[in-house]
Design an enzyme around this catalytic site. Structure first.
Site, PDB file in Angstrom:
ATOM      1  N   ASN A   1      13.355   4.531 -58.404  1.00 61.30           N
ATOM      2  CA  ASN A   1      12.401   5.639 -58.313  1.00 61.30           C
ATOM      3  C   ASN A   1      11.287   5.437 -59.317  1.00 61.30           C
ATOM      4  OD1 ASN A   1      11.317   8.239 -57.703  1.00 61.30           O
ATOM      5  ND2 ASN A   1      12.401   9.115 -59.452  1.00 61.30           N
TER       6      ASN A   1
ATOM      7  N   HIS B   1       8.337   7.303 -61.462  1.00 64.38           N
ATOM      8  CA  HIS B   1       8.112   8.680 -61.929  1.00 64.38           C
ATOM      9  C   HIS B   1       6.897   8.717 -62.860  1.00 64.38           C
ATOM     10  CE1 HIS B   1       9.123  12.803 -62.825  1.00 64.38           C
ATOM     11  NE2 HIS B   1       8.906  12.538 -64.103  1.00 64.38           N
TER      12      HIS B   1
ATOM     13  N   SER C   1       7.441   5.685 -65.523  1.00 63.42           N
ATOM     14  CA  SER C   1       8.772   5.072 -65.612  1.00 63.42           C
ATOM     15  C   SER C   1       9.226   4.600 -64.245  1.00 63.42           C
ATOM     16  CB  SER C   1       9.806   6.099 -66.120  1.00 63.42           C
ATOM     17  OG  SER C   1       9.401   6.688 -67.329  1.00 63.42           O
TER      18      SER C   1
ATOM     19  N   ASP D   1      15.941  12.555 -62.015  1.00 63.44           N
ATOM     20  CA  ASP D   1      15.254  11.544 -62.836  1.00 63.44           C
ATOM     21  C   ASP D   1      16.047  11.187 -64.094  1.00 63.44           C
ATOM     22  OD1 ASP D   1      13.067  11.492 -61.047  1.00 63.44           O
ATOM     23  OD2 ASP D   1      12.241  13.278 -61.968  1.00 63.44           O
TER      24      ASP D   1
END
Ligand code: GAR
Length: 198
Positions: A110, A112, A139, A148
């Site tokens: 992911n 972010h 990130s 997250d």
């Protein structure tokens, strides 16, 4: 022996500018990876970046299912035929149900728009501005069951400038996110080659 090309499925929810950058950058890079499918939880405008390049797309909307678990199962069933080596959440704004995470873990990454664990969640850029901090960041993490909260694979600071709006700050963060994602892909794909060579 030349390495197999890693297959990527990318999930988005919105305009998909980071997806567009990835689709532009990957072919000219030395990273042996290609995007084989792009999915969304809604009819996101960013799916067009894939369609115009002939990459298959799919939409699995939570509202079409009785609960999050059933939606997650259907989303997993849409992803699985692509046999992805990595699934990339690139502006995918729904939390993945635990069943879906465990089905593909630890192969879900992911991006972010904050320096995690600072400012997790759906409003990372606005939250950093509201907090009045001098710098935030970007990130790339491995997805786990939390918000997250998975292991950080790469991150970089982005200074907040006087007069920054959420939009201006987010644009500068996205530039960093795009670089970090390529760095991480280079790293995980080469590790994968090492694994398969053993
Ligand atoms: C990116 O900044 C991504 O990190 C963020 O959404 C943006 C998508 O931009 N994701 C999250 O905030 C997830 N919590 P894009 O649609 O222009 O690629």
């Amino acid at each position: 022996m030349s390495a197999a090309t890693a297959k990527l499925v990318v999930l988005i929810s919105g305009s998909g500018t980071n997806l567009d950058a990835l689709l532009t950058s990957l072919p000219g890079s030395e990273i042996p990876a290609k995007v084989v499918g792009v999915g969304s939880d809604q009819d996101a405008s960013g799916l067009e970046h894939a369609r115009r390049r002939g990459i298959p797309t799919f939409v699995v909307a939570p509202g079409d299912f009785p609960d999050r678990g059933a939606w997650g199962e259907a989303l997993g069933d849409a992803i699985a035929p692509f046999a992805p080596d990595w699934i990339i959440l690139s502006g995918f704004m729904k939390l993945l149900p635990p069943g879906l995470v465990s089905r593909f873990s630890p192969k879900i990454l992911n991006t972010h728009p904050a320096y995690l664990p600072e400012f997790p969640g759906a409003h990372g850029v606005a939250d950093a501005l509201a907090a009045g901090v001098e710098e935030t960041g970007a990130s790339v993490i491995v997805v786990d069951d939390g918000v997250d909260s998975g292991p950080v694979l790469a991150q970089r600071r982005v200074p907040i400038q006087p007069g920054d709006t959420e939009a201006s700050l987010h644009e500068r963060i996205k530039v960093v996110e795009r670089e970090l994602l390529l760095d991480v892909l280079a790293q995980v794909v080469s590790n994968q080659e090492g694994d398969s060579a053993r």
